[in-house]
Scaffold this active site. Structure first.
Site, PDB file in Angstrom:
ATOM      1  N   GLY A 130       1.048  -1.152   0.276  1.00 25.63           N
ATOM      2  CA  GLY A 130       0.111   0.085   0.016  1.00 25.63           C
ATOM      3  C   GLY A 130       0.906   1.247  -0.023  1.00 25.63           C
ATOM      4  O   GLY A 130       2.034   1.189   0.513  1.00 25.63           O
ATOM      5  N   SER A 131       0.385   2.163  -0.683  1.00 26.82           N
ATOM      6  CA  SER A 131       1.015   3.620  -0.417  1.00 26.82           C
ATOM      7  C   SER A 131       0.798   4.301   0.881  1.00 26.82           C
ATOM      8  O   SER A 131       0.176   3.559   2.074  1.00 26.82           O
ATOM      9  CB  SER A 131       0.521   4.743  -1.395  1.00 26.82           C
ATOM     10  OG  SER A 131       0.648   4.037  -2.696  1.00 26.82           O
ATOM     11  N   GLY A 132       1.748   5.251   1.285  1.00 24.09           N
ATOM     12  CA  GLY A 132       1.543   5.906   2.566  1.00 24.09           C
ATOM     13  C   GLY A 132       2.731   5.380   3.481  1.00 24.09           C
ATOM     14  O   GLY A 132       2.499   5.927   4.497  1.00 24.09           O
ATOM     15  N   HIS A 133       3.670   4.786   3.072  1.00 27.89           N
ATOM     16  CA  HIS A 133       4.959   4.371   3.949  1.00 27.89           C
ATOM     17  C   HIS A 133       6.104   5.302   3.319  1.00 27.89           C
ATOM     18  O   HIS A 133       7.286   4.718   3.354  1.00 27.89           O
ATOM     19  CB  HIS A 133       4.901   3.100   3.856  1.00 27.89           C
ATOM     20  CG  HIS A 133       3.838   2.166   4.097  1.00 27.89           C
ATOM     21  ND1 HIS A 133       3.264   2.421   5.245  1.00 27.89           N
ATOM     22  CD2 HIS A 133       3.226   1.363   3.588  1.00 27.89           C
ATOM     23  CE1 HIS A 133       2.212   1.606   5.474  1.00 27.89           C
ATOM     24  NE2 HIS A 133       2.158   0.815   4.519  1.00 27.89           N
TER      25      HIS A 133
ATOM     26  N   LYS B  49       5.907  -8.007   2.268  1.00 32.07           N
ATOM     27  CA  LYS B  49       5.742  -7.952   3.710  1.00 32.07           C
ATOM     28  C   LYS B  49       4.449  -8.641   4.286  1.00 32.07           C
ATOM     29  O   LYS B  49       3.712  -8.667   3.340  1.00 32.07           O
ATOM     30  CB  LYS B  49       5.445  -6.345   3.975  1.00 32.07           C
ATOM     31  CG  LYS B  49       6.486  -5.363   3.706  1.00 32.07           C
ATOM     32  CD  LYS B  49       6.236  -3.840   4.122  1.00 32.07           C
ATOM     33  CE  LYS B  49       5.012  -3.161   3.484  1.00 32.07           C
ATOM     34  NZ  LYS B  49       4.947  -3.179   2.190  1.00 32.07           N
TER      35      LYS B  49
ATOM     36  N   ASP C 189      -1.407  -8.559   0.835  1.00 30.09           N
ATOM     37  CA  ASP C 189      -0.012  -8.178   0.075  1.00 30.09           C
ATOM     38  C   ASP C 189       0.306  -9.788  -0.391  1.00 30.09           C
ATOM     39  O   ASP C 189       0.904  -9.894  -1.270  1.00 30.09           O
ATOM     40  CB  ASP C 189       1.027  -7.918   0.796  1.00 30.09           C
ATOM     41  CG  ASP C 189       1.195  -6.257   0.842  1.00 30.09           C
ATOM     42  OD1 ASP C 189      -0.292  -5.913   0.630  1.00 30.09           O
ATOM     43  OD2 ASP C 189       1.973  -5.455   1.438  1.00 30.09           O
TER      44      ASP C 189
ATOM     45  N   HIS D 266       0.148   1.023   9.910  1.00 28.49           N
ATOM     46  CA  HIS D 266      -1.154   1.232   9.140  1.00 28.49           C
ATOM     47  C   HIS D 266      -2.100   1.827  10.471  1.00 28.49           C
ATOM     48  O   HIS D 266      -3.287   1.756  10.204  1.00 28.49           O
ATOM     49  CB  HIS D 266      -1.943   0.385   8.478  1.00 28.49           C
ATOM     50  CG  HIS D 266      -0.907  -0.672   7.527  1.00 28.49           C
ATOM     51  ND1 HIS D 266      -0.414  -1.456   7.871  1.00 28.49           N
ATOM     52  CD2 HIS D 266      -0.745  -0.308   6.133  1.00 28.49           C
ATOM     53  CE1 HIS D 266       0.268  -1.986   6.693  1.00 28.49           C
ATOM     54  NE2 HIS D 266       0.124  -1.138   5.672  1.00 28.49           N
TER      55      HIS D 266
END
Lengths: 210, 357
Positions: free
Chosen positions: B54-57, B105, B110, B219
């Site tokens: 996911g994006s945001g990291h 991960k 994922d 998250h």
């Protein structure tokens, strides 16, 4: 008997059912997951509805495979590969078919469920969609062996899925993101088992409305 | 919610466009399907490393694409796993013939999406390996959960395995090294505030002014417990203990067997850290915590490790695996040997990590 046209109408109906239940599924998911199940499923089946236009004239196997591929590439999360696998495996055992007998539909559902189990490795009472699939297909098989027709067998399957879905409420999750909550996952209905129930219910409603 | 965004639905796309124009010398971006890849890919005779999530990291993973690290990264929507078509297309684009290593991960979404992609790529005759990263010591057991989550060790494994691929390691050697770094790693994280997912528009969880959450994921997942706010020394001591007092961790993971063309179970074991060990100490910001506070944390951590006879061989301090604007930090300790240190020190040229070049 389920015709190709009914399969197409089922998938179209499912797109609107999941759009209507978007907030409901997301609320269930926000209690024990990451609050995206409703959004992801609605987005995926909206894509399926678009895709159906170009494959509706082919055969059931091809329609189901195209549905699986579309879900796989548009849903994300865990439910994308799980439902994607369900439809791809279901498509593989219904290649070039124009209609499905009560046995054929049973074979399709079983192939799909086995795909979900292989991919997700969940077993009964892990608090996942498998908890709806197992009692649904057991009820379907019993009705089929007793000589009931497709709609009657599906009616039993839907009742089985609903009971299985509700039975996830007291369970503690052992798979997926909900498992990190430990005991805090108890008391919530599993969103995946809920979308599975909606999926079977939509198929029954399609048969009964035609 | 106050964020530097335009329309919520275009957040990831617009950020990728900015990245592509800022780092055109290092990477390119494909949008249909979405993946970030090395500008000079495929690199002849080199194993291709691909990660994603996911994006945001950010900067993980896209910011780690470049020479000496990843060949491609597949970003999903914010905190939502990417899909197999992205991972498959990325694999096809960057494979030089030496094969593809997926670094995944451990999150159910994922894992399932990468497994589907690995099967698709292997079905095309591309040699594939897939290694799971699961270093979050906040998750106690693997039997009744989906297992430890992949957090800080992801950055370290991508750097070290990337350098080994650059040095000519073949696919199985890269996979072995990647697995070794993962089973030598443990992490623990804390949150002082929640993050806000743009599409949700509100904080993921409520955390009072006087409390912090111990043992969080990346998250805003719940941690081990919620505690009254404490000093940096006290929090660092709790974090260090969670890693140093963690016993043997054993779990079964699924890896792709290239020869058999199927998934096989493999039992992996993390041994506890012992006096005399050397480590890479990685002190990471979740996004909202300033680097200055990370140094305050490092000050205490180095003292604690010293007292236990554990030597900090290398360190990494800064925001590398973040959780949007969350205030908080994580500590990752990776036990090192000569092989790991050699590849840690090797040159790297990415937007997020750059040294020796």
């Amino acid at each position: 008997m389920v015709t190709k046209e009914q399969i197409v109408r089922w998938l179209e109906r499912l797109a609107s059912v999941l759009a209507e239940n978007k907030a409901y599924l997301t609320d269930l998911d926000s209690a024990i997951g990451d609050a995206d199940h409703g959004t992801n499923m609605a987005r995926g089946f909206a894509k399926v509805a678009e895709k159906l236009v170009s494959v509706a004239d082919t055969d059931i196997g091809n329609i189901l495979k195209a549905t699986g591929m579309t879900l796989m590439s548009s849903v994300g999360g865990a439910s994308g590969p799980l439902y994607g696998t369900f439809f791809m495996r279901g498509g593989a055992v219904t290649a070039s078919r124009e209609e499905l007998s009560v046995e054929d539909l049973g074979e399709m559902l079983h192939a799909g469920m086995q795909g979900i189990q292989q991919r997700g490795r969940a077993i009964a009472e892990d608090k996942t969609m498998i908890d709806a699939w197992i009692p649904a297909l057991a009820a379907y098989d019993t009705a089929r062996i007793a000589g009931e027709d497709t709609a009657a067998a599906l009616r039993r399957a839907v009742a089985g899925a609903e009971a299985g879905m509700k039975a996830t409420i007291p369970l503690q999750a052992r798979k997926g993101r909900a498992s990190y909550l430990g005991e805090r996952s108890i008391g919530h209905q599993d969103p995946g088992a809920t979308s599975t129930y909606l999926m079977l219910k939509a198929l029954l409603d399609t048969l009964e409305s035609s | 919610m106050k964020k530097l965004i335009n329309a919520v639905e275009n957040v990831v796309r617009e950020q990728l466009e900015g990245m592509a124009s800022a780092h055109a010398d290092v990477l390119k971006v494909s949008y249909e399907p979405t993946f970030i890849y090395r500008a000079d890919a495929p690199v002849a005779n080199k194993v291709a490393l691909i990660s994603g999530g996911g994006s945001g990291h950010e900067p993980m993973h896209g910011g780690f694409v470049g020479k000496g690290m990843l060949d491609a990264a597949c970003p999903g929507e914010v905190f939502t796993s990417p899909t197999p078509d992205q991972m498959y297309a990325a694999g096809s684009a960057v494979n030089s013939g030496a094969g593809v290593l997926y670094i995944v991960k451990n999150y159910t979404g994922d894992v399932l999406n990468f497994e589907a992609a690995a099967e698709m790529l292997a079905g095309e005759g591309v040699p594939v390996q897939s290694i799971l990263i699961d270093d979050d010591a906040a998750v106690k057991d693997s039997l009744y959960t989906a297992g430890r989550r992949g957090v800080g060790a992801t950055v370290i494994t991508e750097k070290i395995t990337g350098a080994a691929a650059e040095a000519g390691y073949d696919l199985l050697q890269c996979a072995d090294l990647c697995r070794k770094v993962n089973t030598s790693s443990r992490s623990i994280g804390v949150a002082l505030t929640s993050c806000i997912v743009p599409a949700a528009g509100k904080p993921t969880f409520d955390l009072g002014d006087g409390e912090f959450e111990f043992g969080i994921g990346i998250h805003g997942e719940p941690g081990r417990r919620r505690l009254p706010m404490a000093s940096v020394d006290e929090i660092t001591e709790m974090m260090a203990s969670a890693i140093l007092d963690d016993g043997v961790y054993t779990r079964t993971v699924r890896e792709w067997d290239q020869a058999r063309g199927e998934w096989v179970d493999k039992e992996l074991v993390n041994a506890p850290l012992r006096s005399g060990d050397g480590v890479i100490a990685f002190v990471n910001s979740m996004g909202g915590t300033p680097v200055s506070e990370l140094y305050a944390m490092y000050r205490k951590l180095s003292g604690l490790l010293d007292a236990r006879g554990i030597r900090i061989a290398r360190n990494l301090i800064g925001p590398y695996i973040t959780s949007l604007e969350m205030q908080g930090a994580s500590i990752t300790l990776v036990k090192v040997d000569d092989e790991i240190l050699k590849f840690w020190d090797a040159p790297v040229l990415t937007p997020g990590l750059r040294w020796g070049v």
